[in-house]
Motif scaffolding. Sequence first.
Motif, PDB file in Angstrom:
ATOM      1  N   ASN A 128       0.149  15.117  -9.755  1.00 24.10           N
ATOM      2  CA  ASN A 128       0.592  13.722  -9.750  1.00 24.10           C
ATOM      3  C   ASN A 128      -0.589  12.783  -9.559  1.00 24.10           C
ATOM      4  OD1 ASN A 128       3.327  14.457  -9.987  1.00 24.10           O
ATOM      5  ND2 ASN A 128       3.466  14.779  -7.762  1.00 24.10           N
ATOM      6  N   PRO A 129      -0.496  11.539 -10.029  1.00 26.56           N
ATOM      7  CA  PRO A 129      -1.568  10.565  -9.793  1.00 26.56           C
ATOM      8  C   PRO A 129      -1.788  10.340  -8.301  1.00 26.56           C
ATOM      9  CG  PRO A 129      -0.081   9.779 -11.516  1.00 26.56           C
ATOM     10  CD  PRO A 129       0.566  10.990 -10.914  1.00 26.56           C
ATOM     11  N   LEU A 130      -3.056  10.243  -7.905  1.00 28.82           N
ATOM     12  CA  LEU A 130      -3.381   9.981  -6.508  1.00 28.82           C
ATOM     13  C   LEU A 130      -3.133   8.513  -6.175  1.00 28.82           C
ATOM     14  CD1 LEU A 130      -6.735  11.954  -6.003  1.00 28.82           C
ATOM     15  CD2 LEU A 130      -4.480  12.520  -5.056  1.00 28.82           C
ATOM     16  N   GLU A 131      -2.492   8.284  -5.052  1.00 27.48           N
ATOM     17  CA  GLU A 131      -2.238   6.918  -4.604  1.00 27.48           C
ATOM     18  C   GLU A 131      -3.492   6.353  -3.928  1.00 27.48           C
ATOM     19  OE1 GLU A 131       1.151   7.184  -2.056  1.00 27.48           O
ATOM     20  OE2 GLU A 131       2.566   7.237  -3.730  1.00 27.48           O
ATOM     21  N   THR A 132      -3.724   5.080  -4.122  1.00 25.24           N
ATOM     22  CA  THR A 132      -4.914   4.453  -3.535  1.00 25.24           C
ATOM     23  C   THR A 132      -4.752   4.188  -2.046  1.00 25.24           C
ATOM     24  OG1 THR A 132      -4.051   2.312  -4.242  1.00 25.24           O
ATOM     25  CG2 THR A 132      -5.689   3.343  -5.662  1.00 25.24           C
ATOM     26  N   TYR A 133      -3.522   3.986  -1.599  1.00 24.73           N
ATOM     27  CA  TYR A 133      -3.305   3.697  -0.187  1.00 24.73           C
ATOM     28  C   TYR A 133      -1.926   4.205   0.218  1.00 24.73           C
ATOM     29  CZ  TYR A 133      -0.677  -0.269  -2.116  1.00 24.73           C
ATOM     30  OH  TYR A 133       0.204  -1.054  -2.822  1.00 24.73           O
ATOM     31  N   THR A 134      -1.709   4.292   1.517  1.00 26.27           N
ATOM     32  CA  THR A 134      -0.436   4.748   2.068  1.00 26.27           C
ATOM     33  C   THR A 134       0.181   3.633   2.900  1.00 26.27           C
ATOM     34  OG1 THR A 134      -1.407   5.580   4.120  1.00 26.27           O
ATOM     35  CG2 THR A 134      -1.382   7.081   2.224  1.00 26.27           C
ATOM     36  N   ASN A 135       1.390   3.871   3.365  1.00 24.43           N
ATOM     37  CA  ASN A 135       2.034   2.886   4.232  1.00 24.43           C
ATOM     38  C   ASN A 135       1.278   2.735   5.542  1.00 24.43           C
ATOM     39  OD1 ASN A 135       4.419   1.089   4.361  1.00 24.43           O
ATOM     40  ND2 ASN A 135       4.885   2.257   6.203  1.00 24.43           N
ATOM     41  N   GLU A 136       0.624   3.816   5.999  1.00 24.21           N
ATOM     42  CA  GLU A 136      -0.210   3.720   7.207  1.00 24.21           C
ATOM     43  C   GLU A 136      -1.340   2.716   7.005  1.00 24.21           C
ATOM     44  OE1 GLU A 136      -1.259   7.874   7.621  1.00 24.21           O
ATOM     45  OE2 GLU A 136      -0.152   7.981   9.507  1.00 24.21           O
ATOM     46  N   ASP A 137      -1.920   2.728   5.801  1.00 26.33           N
ATOM     47  CA  ASP A 137      -2.994   1.782   5.505  1.00 26.33           C
ATOM     48  C   ASP A 137      -2.468   0.350   5.535  1.00 26.33           C
ATOM     49  OD1 ASP A 137      -4.960   3.793   5.059  1.00 26.33           O
ATOM     50  OD2 ASP A 137      -4.106   4.147   3.078  1.00 26.33           O
ATOM     51  N   ILE A 138      -1.297   0.129   4.990  1.00 26.93           N
ATOM     52  CA  ILE A 138      -0.708  -1.214   4.990  1.00 26.93           C
ATOM     53  C   ILE A 138      -0.506  -1.697   6.427  1.00 26.93           C
ATOM     54  CG2 ILE A 138       1.332  -2.568   4.387  1.00 26.93           C
ATOM     55  CD1 ILE A 138       1.694  -0.748   1.965  1.00 26.93           C
ATOM     56  N   GLU A 139       0.057  -0.834   7.268  1.00 27.09           N
ATOM     57  CA  GLU A 139       0.297  -1.208   8.663  1.00 27.09           C
ATOM     58  C   GLU A 139      -1.016  -1.529   9.371  1.00 27.09           C
ATOM     59  OE1 GLU A 139       2.368   2.071  10.334  1.00 27.09           O
ATOM     60  OE2 GLU A 139       4.285   1.594   9.392  1.00 27.09           O
ATOM     61  N   SER A 140      -2.053  -0.768   9.073  1.00 22.47           N
ATOM     62  CA  SER A 140      -3.352  -1.003   9.702  1.00 22.47           C
ATOM     63  C   SER A 140      -3.956  -2.324   9.239  1.00 22.47           C
ATOM     64  CB  SER A 140      -4.303   0.149   9.383  1.00 22.47           C
ATOM     65  OG  SER A 140      -5.590  -0.080   9.914  1.00 22.47           O
ATOM     66  N   PHE A 141      -3.974  -2.551   7.925  1.00 24.06           N
ATOM     67  CA  PHE A 141      -4.571  -3.777   7.393  1.00 24.06           C
ATOM     68  C   PHE A 141      -3.769  -5.014   7.785  1.00 24.06           C
ATOM     69  CE2 PHE A 141      -6.466  -1.067   3.779  1.00 24.06           C
ATOM     70  CZ  PHE A 141      -7.574  -0.776   4.565  1.00 24.06           C
ATOM     71  N   ALA A 142      -2.462  -4.860   7.990  1.00 24.98           N
ATOM     72  CA  ALA A 142      -1.643  -6.005   8.402  1.00 24.98           C
ATOM     73  C   ALA A 142      -2.156  -6.599   9.713  1.00 24.98           C
ATOM     74  CB  ALA A 142      -0.184  -5.578   8.546  1.00 24.98           C
ATOM     75  N   ARG A 143      -2.690  -5.738  10.561  1.00 24.31           N
ATOM     76  CA  ARG A 143      -3.214  -6.233  11.837  1.00 24.31           C
ATOM     77  C   ARG A 143      -4.452  -7.098  11.638  1.00 24.31           C
ATOM     78  NH1 ARG A 143      -5.221  -2.707  15.042  1.00 24.31           N
ATOM     79  NH2 ARG A 143      -5.344  -0.860  13.713  1.00 24.31           N
ATOM     80  N   ALA A 144      -5.144  -6.904  10.494  1.00 22.27           N
ATOM     81  CA  ALA A 144      -6.326  -7.724  10.195  1.00 22.27           C
ATOM     82  C   ALA A 144      -5.943  -9.128   9.746  1.00 22.27           C
ATOM     83  CB  ALA A 144      -7.174  -7.056   9.125  1.00 22.27           C
ATOM     84  N   TRP A 145      -4.685  -9.313   9.337  1.00 22.68           N
ATOM     85  CA  TRP A 145      -4.249 -10.625   8.845  1.00 22.68           C
ATOM     86  C   TRP A 145      -3.412 -11.376   9.874  1.00 22.68           C
ATOM     87  CZ3 TRP A 145      -7.111 -12.071   5.099  1.00 22.68           C
ATOM     88  CH2 TRP A 145      -7.628 -11.130   4.208  1.00 22.68           C
ATOM     89  N   THR A 146      -3.654 -11.101  11.140  1.00 26.52           N
ATOM     90  CA  THR A 146      -2.984 -11.838  12.216  1.00 26.52           C
ATOM     91  C   THR A 146      -3.863 -12.996  12.678  1.00 26.52           C
ATOM     92  OG1 THR A 146      -3.908 -10.253  13.808  1.00 26.52           O
ATOM     93  CG2 THR A 146      -1.666  -9.861  13.048  1.00 26.52           C
ATOM     94  N   GLY A 147      -3.220 -14.005  13.248  1.00 26.32           N
ATOM     95  CA  GLY A 147      -3.952 -15.103  13.884  1.00 26.32           C
ATOM     96  C   GLY A 147      -4.209 -16.310  13.023  1.00 26.32           C
ATOM     97  N   PHE A 148      -3.798 -16.306  11.749  1.00 29.31           N
ATOM     98  CA  PHE A 148      -4.117 -17.419  10.848  1.00 29.31           C
ATOM     99  C   PHE A 148      -3.128 -18.575  11.028  1.00 29.31           C
ATOM    100  CE2 PHE A 148      -6.375 -13.958   8.916  1.00 29.31           C
ATOM    101  CZ  PHE A 148      -7.511 -14.550   8.382  1.00 29.31           C
ATOM    102  N   GLU A 149      -3.687 -19.770  11.120  1.00 30.69           N
ATOM    103  CA  GLU A 149      -2.886 -20.980  11.284  1.00 30.69           C
ATOM    104  C   GLU A 149      -3.540 -22.127  10.521  1.00 30.69           C
ATOM    105  OE1 GLU A 149      -0.375 -22.666  11.502  1.00 30.69           O
ATOM    106  OE2 GLU A 149       0.186 -22.929  13.616  1.00 30.69           O
ATOM    107  N   ARG A 150      -2.716 -23.033  10.003  1.00 29.49           N
ATOM    108  CA  ARG A 150      -3.267 -24.211   9.333  1.00 29.49           C
ATOM    109  C   ARG A 150      -3.979 -25.108  10.344  1.00 29.49           C
ATOM    110  NH1 ARG A 150       1.980 -24.076   6.290  1.00 29.49           N
ATOM    111  NH2 ARG A 150       2.832 -25.161   8.092  1.00 29.49           N
ATOM    112  N   THR A 151      -4.929 -25.882   9.862  1.00 37.99           N
ATOM    113  CA  THR A 151      -5.595 -26.871  10.701  1.00 37.99           C
ATOM    114  C   THR A 151      -4.773 -28.155  10.736  1.00 37.99           C
ATOM    115  OG1 THR A 151      -6.901 -27.659   8.825  1.00 37.99           O
ATOM    116  CG2 THR A 151      -7.868 -25.933  10.178  1.00 37.99           C
ATOM    117  N   GLY A 152      -5.203 -29.086  11.558  1.00 40.65           N
ATOM    118  CA  GLY A 152      -4.486 -30.341  11.678  1.00 40.65           C
ATOM    119  C   GLY A 152      -4.679 -31.237  10.465  1.00 40.65           C
ATOM    120  N   ALA A 153      -3.672 -32.036  10.190  1.00 46.34           N
ATOM    121  CA  ALA A 153      -3.779 -32.998   9.094  1.00 46.34           C
ATOM    122  C   ALA A 153      -4.907 -33.987   9.380  1.00 46.34           C
ATOM    123  CB  ALA A 153      -2.461 -33.741   8.929  1.00 46.34           C
TER     124      ALA A 153
END
Length: 514
Positions: A128-153
């Motif tokens: 079968n074709p090899l997958e580039t990433y797993t669900n474990e990878d998604i869960e791990s990388f999701a933690r890298a996208w925490t903390g983002f907020e818009r700045t003030g107008a």
Amino acid sequence: VWTEVALYGDDQLRQRLAWALSQVVTTVPGNIDGYDRTEIYTKYYDIFVTHAFGNYRDILAEASYSPLMAEHLSYLKSKSHSYVYQAENKRVSRADENYAREVMQLFTIGLTVLNDDGTPVLDPVTGNPLETYTNEDIESFARAWTGFERTGARGNYEEVRTGTADNRLDPMRIIPEWRDPFPKPHLNGGFIGDGYLLCKDLPAQSFLKKGAGYRLLGGKSSPELMKDPTFFAEDATNDILRVVLDETSDLYQRLSNGGNFELFVELENDLVCTPGTVECDVDTLRVVKVGSIYYEFVERPCVQMAFYDNGKQIQLRDNYRVGQMCANTDLAHAREACCREDRVGEVRTAMMETGITYLYEGERMKYDTAKNRCVTYGRDLCLYESITIIPDDYYKRKGYHWTNKDCSINVKVNSEGYIAIVHDAISTNINTIPWLVEEENTLNWFRVFWNGGSYPGDSETNTCEDNDCKTLTDGSCLCKTTVTDSVVFTDIVNISKVDVMFQLLMGAGGPQDG
């Protein structure tokens, strides 16, 4: 305007590349609360115009900091488990996984590993074709996208709202408290940050070295990339001590630039500190005043290791507050609190003195610097109960302070081999160790790569106790850690660049860093 430029501009190759790129790294207006505005979308499109002939990674970086992308793919205001657990009475949560998945699936590597000719790489066992990433990878990388907020107008763009998080035009900011602080493994058997210089290996007075950055703040002294208490902005009222550069210093001359202040300054060469000034006596800078103008210091990118030896405990101003934990003495993580442990009165109330024990407001220093400052002051460091600051003991001054208490880093290992970091620190009151690093409460599991695949507690013949660990009530193993250095290559014969890049994961400074 967009039609005129895109169809009739003189730079048609750039415009056509920008259009093609915008069809790959997409946002959907229907997912964004900005249906009645135009400028925010043209600003996002300008990312592709600017980088049409540049680097795709630069496009991804700028698009990832776009408030439109964060709103579209729902990582705006995503908070780490550790923050939610502490702030919401132990509610268990996960970081938003949407962007972590889409940035791989749609914007970069896709779903399957490909050969150079575009055909899928097949699993030699299943076919079968090899997958580039797993669900474990998604869960791990999701933690890298925490903390983002818009700045003030702000002014000077199309906006009718005035809130502190209503700016859909400018790059987002990061809220430190929301951010996941733990290691995040990447797809190649290492961790995000591999290859960067270790922060502890930065040269002394790195703020004067080649590559150091300074960001123009203008007439206000509050930093934007670091967090200050809001009352610091009222310098005159609260008598906030800032670093005022001497006109004769090399740093002053470079930043002032003959009166032509630049938006961002990156030092082209090493500078020397001016004897008798703050520059020679601090481990790092925060904000500097150049004449009537302020600049914020921006350190070179570097990595702080999650594990270290010879830690010392840090805590907040009062020892009954949540915040007692371990810190790396080689890094400027905290500040001084002067007291001698054999003097009861000093243990009850440690001292700080403006301009004497600390040289600017919010100064952070390494452990040895804090200790030397206090010894010079006639005291030392101790495990104090509270702090008094003279001459102005304003209670809103915050931050961590060094103590002389030894501490260490332990780990919990669960049944799947994931680990959670535990700080072996002393709690001098009730629940003063933050739950994110507390033995019984931390649930901040992350994946690691065990040598040989075996880990404590993975079988009845390899129990926690077999590895000198303790079994906790949840069945996980609590283990002590040590940091060791080992040789990767004993010689350089037949060693390729690929070997070096794959096996040597810690960055190093150049010759200019000593």
